[in-house]
Design a protein around this motif. Structure first.
Motif, PDB file in Angstrom:
ATOM      1  N   ARG A  34      51.217  40.321  47.345  1.00 20.49           N
ATOM      2  CA  ARG A  34      52.439  39.649  47.804  1.00 20.49           C
ATOM      3  C   ARG A  34      53.104  40.422  48.937  1.00 20.49           C
ATOM      4  N   TYR A  35      53.051  41.749  48.842  1.00 19.52           N
ATOM      5  CA  TYR A  35      53.637  42.565  49.906  1.00 19.52           C
ATOM      6  C   TYR A  35      52.918  42.289  51.229  1.00 19.52           C
ATOM      7  N   HIS A  36      51.597  42.248  51.183  1.00 18.34           N
ATOM      8  CA  HIS A  36      50.835  41.995  52.422  1.00 18.34           C
ATOM      9  C   HIS A  36      51.095  40.589  52.973  1.00 18.34           C
ATOM     10  N   ARG A  37      51.248  39.622  52.072  1.00 18.99           N
ATOM     11  CA  ARG A  37      51.581  38.263  52.553  1.00 18.99           C
ATOM     12  C   ARG A  37      52.917  38.280  53.252  1.00 18.99           C
ATOM     13  N   LYS A  38      53.850  39.012  52.657  1.00 22.91           N
ATOM     14  CA  LYS A  38      55.196  39.091  53.207  1.00 22.91           C
ATOM     15  C   LYS A  38      55.189  39.741  54.590  1.00 22.91           C
ATOM     16  N   GLN A  39      54.218  40.611  54.817  1.00 24.30           N
ATOM     17  CA  GLN A  39      54.087  41.255  56.135  1.00 24.30           C
ATOM     18  C   GLN A  39      53.397  40.331  57.136  1.00 24.30           C
ATOM     19  N   GLY A  40      53.114  39.119  56.705  1.00 26.79           N
ATOM     20  CA  GLY A  40      52.532  38.140  57.612  1.00 26.79           C
ATOM     21  C   GLY A  40      51.012  38.171  57.674  1.00 26.79           C
ATOM     22  N   GLU A  41      50.386  38.911  56.756  1.00 27.33           N
ATOM     23  CA  GLU A  41      48.925  38.974  56.803  1.00 27.33           C
ATOM     24  C   GLU A  41      48.302  37.765  56.104  1.00 27.33           C
ATOM     25  N   ASP A  42      47.059  37.533  56.461  1.00 28.64           N
ATOM     26  CA  ASP A  42      46.310  36.439  55.862  1.00 28.64           C
ATOM     27  C   ASP A  42      45.576  37.031  54.659  1.00 28.64           C
ATOM     28  N   VAL A  43      46.123  36.794  53.468  1.00 28.72           N
ATOM     29  CA  VAL A  43      45.639  37.500  52.274  1.00 28.72           C
ATOM     30  C   VAL A  43      44.679  36.640  51.467  1.00 28.72           C
ATOM     31  N   PHE A  44      43.611  37.250  51.015  1.00 30.17           N
ATOM     32  CA  PHE A  44      42.732  36.622  50.027  1.00 30.17           C
ATOM     33  C   PHE A  44      42.756  37.514  48.791  1.00 30.17           C
ATOM     34  N   PHE A  45      43.344  37.009  47.723  1.00 29.36           N
ATOM     35  CA  PHE A  45      43.507  37.779  46.490  1.00 29.36           C
ATOM     36  C   PHE A  45      42.622  37.135  45.430  1.00 29.36           C
ATOM     37  N   LEU A  46      41.664  37.931  44.964  1.00 28.71           N
ATOM     38  CA  LEU A  46      40.682  37.410  44.001  1.00 28.71           C
ATOM     39  C   LEU A  46      40.803  38.106  42.648  1.00 28.71           C
ATOM     40  N   THR A  47      40.747  37.306  41.592  1.00 32.04           N
ATOM     41  CA  THR A  47      40.596  37.865  40.248  1.00 32.04           C
ATOM     42  C   THR A  47      39.582  36.996  39.516  1.00 32.04           C
ATOM     43  N   GLY A  48      39.291  37.333  38.263  1.00 30.59           N
ATOM     44  CA  GLY A  48      38.332  36.509  37.538  1.00 30.59           C
ATOM     45  C   GLY A  48      37.859  37.161  36.260  1.00 30.59           C
ATOM     46  N   THR A  49      36.780  36.632  35.733  1.00 24.56           N
ATOM     47  CA  THR A  49      36.287  37.124  34.449  1.00 24.56           C
ATOM     48  C   THR A  49      34.794  37.430  34.493  1.00 24.56           C
ATOM     49  N   ASP A  50      34.446  38.450  33.721  1.00 19.95           N
ATOM     50  CA  ASP A  50      33.088  39.000  33.632  1.00 19.95           C
ATOM     51  C   ASP A  50      32.536  38.470  32.310  1.00 19.95           C
ATOM     52  N   GLU A  51      31.605  37.523  32.380  1.00 23.25           N
ATOM     53  CA  GLU A  51      31.319  36.736  31.183  1.00 23.25           C
ATOM     54  C   GLU A  51      29.933  36.911  30.589  1.00 23.25           C
ATOM     55  N   HIS A  52      29.100  37.749  31.221  1.00 22.38           N
ATOM     56  CA  HIS A  52      27.756  37.933  30.659  1.00 22.38           C
ATOM     57  C   HIS A  52      27.663  39.248  29.885  1.00 22.38           C
ATOM     58  N   GLY A  53      26.485  39.478  29.295  1.00 26.49           N
ATOM     59  CA  GLY A  53      26.196  40.780  28.695  1.00 26.49           C
ATOM     60  C   GLY A  53      26.263  40.797  27.182  1.00 26.49           C
ATOM     61  N   ALA A  54      25.777  41.913  26.648  1.00 30.06           N
ATOM     62  CA  ALA A  54      25.643  42.064  25.198  1.00 30.06           C
ATOM     63  C   ALA A  54      26.992  42.036  24.487  1.00 30.06           C
ATOM     64  N   LYS A  55      27.984  42.621  25.146  1.00 28.55           N
ATOM     65  CA  LYS A  55      29.304  42.734  24.535  1.00 28.55           C
ATOM     66  C   LYS A  55      29.899  41.342  24.251  1.00 28.55           C
ATOM     67  N   ILE A  56      29.771  40.454  25.224  1.00 23.40           N
ATOM     68  CA  ILE A  56      30.298  39.091  25.068  1.00 23.40           C
ATOM     69  C   ILE A  56      29.456  38.343  24.033  1.00 23.40           C
ATOM     70  N   ALA A  57      28.119  38.499  24.128  1.00 27.20           N
ATOM     71  CA  ALA A  57      27.236  37.785  23.207  1.00 27.20           C
ATOM     72  C   ALA A  57      27.539  38.196  21.761  1.00 27.20           C
ATOM     73  N   GLU A  58      27.802  39.475  21.559  1.00 29.57           N
ATOM     74  CA  GLU A  58      28.114  39.955  20.199  1.00 29.57           C
ATOM     75  C   GLU A  58      29.435  39.373  19.699  1.00 29.57           C
ATOM     76  N   ALA A  59      30.423  39.362  20.572  1.00 31.64           N
ATOM     77  CA  ALA A  59      31.731  38.832  20.168  1.00 31.64           C
ATOM     78  C   ALA A  59      31.624  37.350  19.825  1.00 31.64           C
ATOM     79  N   ALA A  60      30.804  36.610  20.577  1.00 30.57           N
ATOM     80  CA  ALA A  60      30.623  35.179  20.319  1.00 30.57           C
ATOM     81  C   ALA A  60      29.908  34.973  18.980  1.00 30.57           C
TER      82      ALA A  60
END
Ligand code: MSP
Length: 468
Positions: A34-60
């Motif tokens: 948000r600070y960078h947007r406020k400075q007038g920059e063209d911001v791409f902010f990415l988040t998300g989820t890591d959904e593969h692997g043994a840990k997830i399979a075990e929890a499921a």
């Protein structure tokens, strides 16, 4: 053309609902975005989820759900948490998105084609919690120090990535800050480790089904960390943001530093892709001095805090509790104190100022913030010293309170010094506009409310008393 700024959070393992530690990374990244947007920059902010692997399979499996059902349910919980915390990400990537999988397998194939992958048999101690092989020397009493569990012996034929080939390049790029790692202590830590030599790493699993098939060998899946790290790059292709690569800033916690400080840049170098510009490593939360854990029962959920204190007070608290980059302790007691501080220093300030402006009929309609007047947190934000930036803003509010106490506008009114009274309150009103402006990245809703109140002069408490 505006300066481009690509910033990311880690993608979260969705083996459980989000807790305050996850929220910390997201809120901090959000404030910076948000600070960078406020400075007038063209911001791409990415988040998300890591959904593969043994840990997830075990929890499921524990819930007798298929991994896909399981991640689909938790995905909703993560999105809801980020909405509640007012996280302004532009995109949200899931590693189970077929587009992401396609890009990952293409890049892994390219690693093979470029000669950086070799099939070898391997036996090692695997910690499912970390999703990595551990060295004997890393164990404490035979257990993983982070997960307090004995790693399991795994022996398989795996595909190995020739990480060792990149030690020299990594070292010189990190030393020269071409790959900038901050805080400095973390840069030194990783250089120390690289100096000890890098082992090649296995980037496939024969024993894990829940993953992206290894190109050319359907018996194996791609190691979940390779799959996950590539998200930062694949997202630029998936969401038509190719001109944002390389990423300007990855924000991560210290537990995943090795993957981001060594493996990720080495993979990019192997693919001949530009490496991210900066990696910032933040510390770990403890709660009342203890590691947060389900067994101890001290897990703080963001939604519980938000229900009681509201989104912005929670954002303020986690960012002001301790320096970004250091470890720190949080507690409900300290959350409460932070709320009281906001109510006393900022809430009261608005109440008193607006009440006086109304009472003495001061005209402030034309007041606006001059570009030249702002709370200067440029240095703090460039260094990602979020706590210090907030402290400066808070000091500014405290100064306004002090000025009111020493000027005593009510006394000026009594003495008929109307011009002085009007000038002081007009100035204070302008300063509150400056305060609201500075808070935009950190407390966006509150900043909006402040601006509204300063424009309409109506009184609604910014931080209402909490009902216990
Ligand atoms: N899925 C990996 C990251 C892959 S990125 C390509 C992962 N996920 S995680 O959900 O376990 O952690 C995500 C982030 O939350 C990490 O940066 C981690 O440091 C942070 N935190 C998890 N618990 C935390 C605290 N108690 N305190 C502060 N941050 C913490 O690792």
């Amino acid at each position: 053309m505006n300066k481009k700024f690509y910033i990311t959070t880690p993608i979260y393992y969705i083996n459980d609902v989000p807790h305050i530690g996850h929220a910390y990374a997201s809120v901090a990244t959000d404030a910076i975005a948000r600070y960078h947007r406020k400075q007038g920059e063209d911001v791409f902010f990415l988040t998300g989820t890591d959904e593969h692997g043994a840990k997830i399979a075990e929890a499921a499996a524990k819930l007798q759900e298929t991994p896909q059902e399981f991640v689909d349910n938790l995905d909703l919980k993560f999105r809801a948490a980020w909405k509640l915390l007012d996280i302004s990400n532009d995109e949200y990537i899931r590693t189970t998105d077929p587009l992401h999988s396609k890009i990952v397998s293409k890049l892994v194939q390219e690693l093979v084609d470029r000669g950086f992958v070799e099939k070898r048999s391997y036996e090692g101690l695997y910690c499912v919690g970390c999703e990595k092989y551990m060295k004997e020397s890393e164990l404490v009493n035979g257990c993983c120090p982070d997960h307090l569990k004995k790693p399991v012996v795994q022996s398989e034929e795996n595909y190995f990535f020739k990480l060792s080939a990149f030690a020299d390049q990594l070292k010189s790029k990190i030393e020269s800050d071409e790959i900038m790692i901050r805080p400095e202590s973390k840069k030194n830590e990783i250089l120390g480790k690289i100096n000890l030599g890098l082992d090649d790493i296995s980037i496939s699993r024969a024993s894990v089904e829940w993953g992206i098939p290894f190109p050319g060998d359907p018996e194996q899946t791609i190691y979940v960390w390779i799959d996950a790290l590539i998200n930062y790059y694949s997202a630029t292709k998936m969401y038509d943001r190719e001109d944002f690569w390389p990423a300007d800033l990855h924000i991560i916690g210290k537990d995943i530093f090795w993957f981001h400080g060594v493996i990720w840049p080495a993979v990019l170098l192997a693919l001949d892709l530009p490496v991210y510009k900066k990696l910032f490593v933040h510390g770990y939360f403890t709660v009342d001095g203890q590691k947060m854990s389900k067994t101890i029962g001290n897990v703080i959920k963001p939604e519980d805090l938000v229900a009681k204190y509201g989104t912005d007070a929670v954002r303020y608290y986690v960012l002001s509790a301790f320096p970004f980059g250091a470890d720190g302790d949080v507690s409900l007691e300290k959350m409460n104190q932070a709320y009281l501080k906001l109510a006393n220093e900022i809430g009261n300030l608005f109440q008193r100022t607006i009440a006086m402006i109304n009472k003495y009929e001061i005209s402030v309609v034309d007041n606006k913030v001059e570009k030249s007047e702002y709370i200067d947190i440029e240095h703090e934000m460039a260094e990602l010293q979020l706590m210090e930036a907030l402290r400066k803003i808070m000091l500014f509010a405290e100064d306004q309170n002090k000025a009111i106490a020493s000027t005593q506008p009510w006394a000026l009114a009594k003495e008929g010094k109307n011009e002085e009274l009007a000038s002081f309150l007009t100035k204070t009103h302008a300063n509150l506009l400056i305060l609201a402006d500075a808070l935009v990245p950190f407390m966006p809703e509150t900043a909006k409310k402040m601006n509204h109140q300063l424009a309409t002069l109506d009184l609604e408490p910014l931080f209402p008393r909490i009902e216990e």
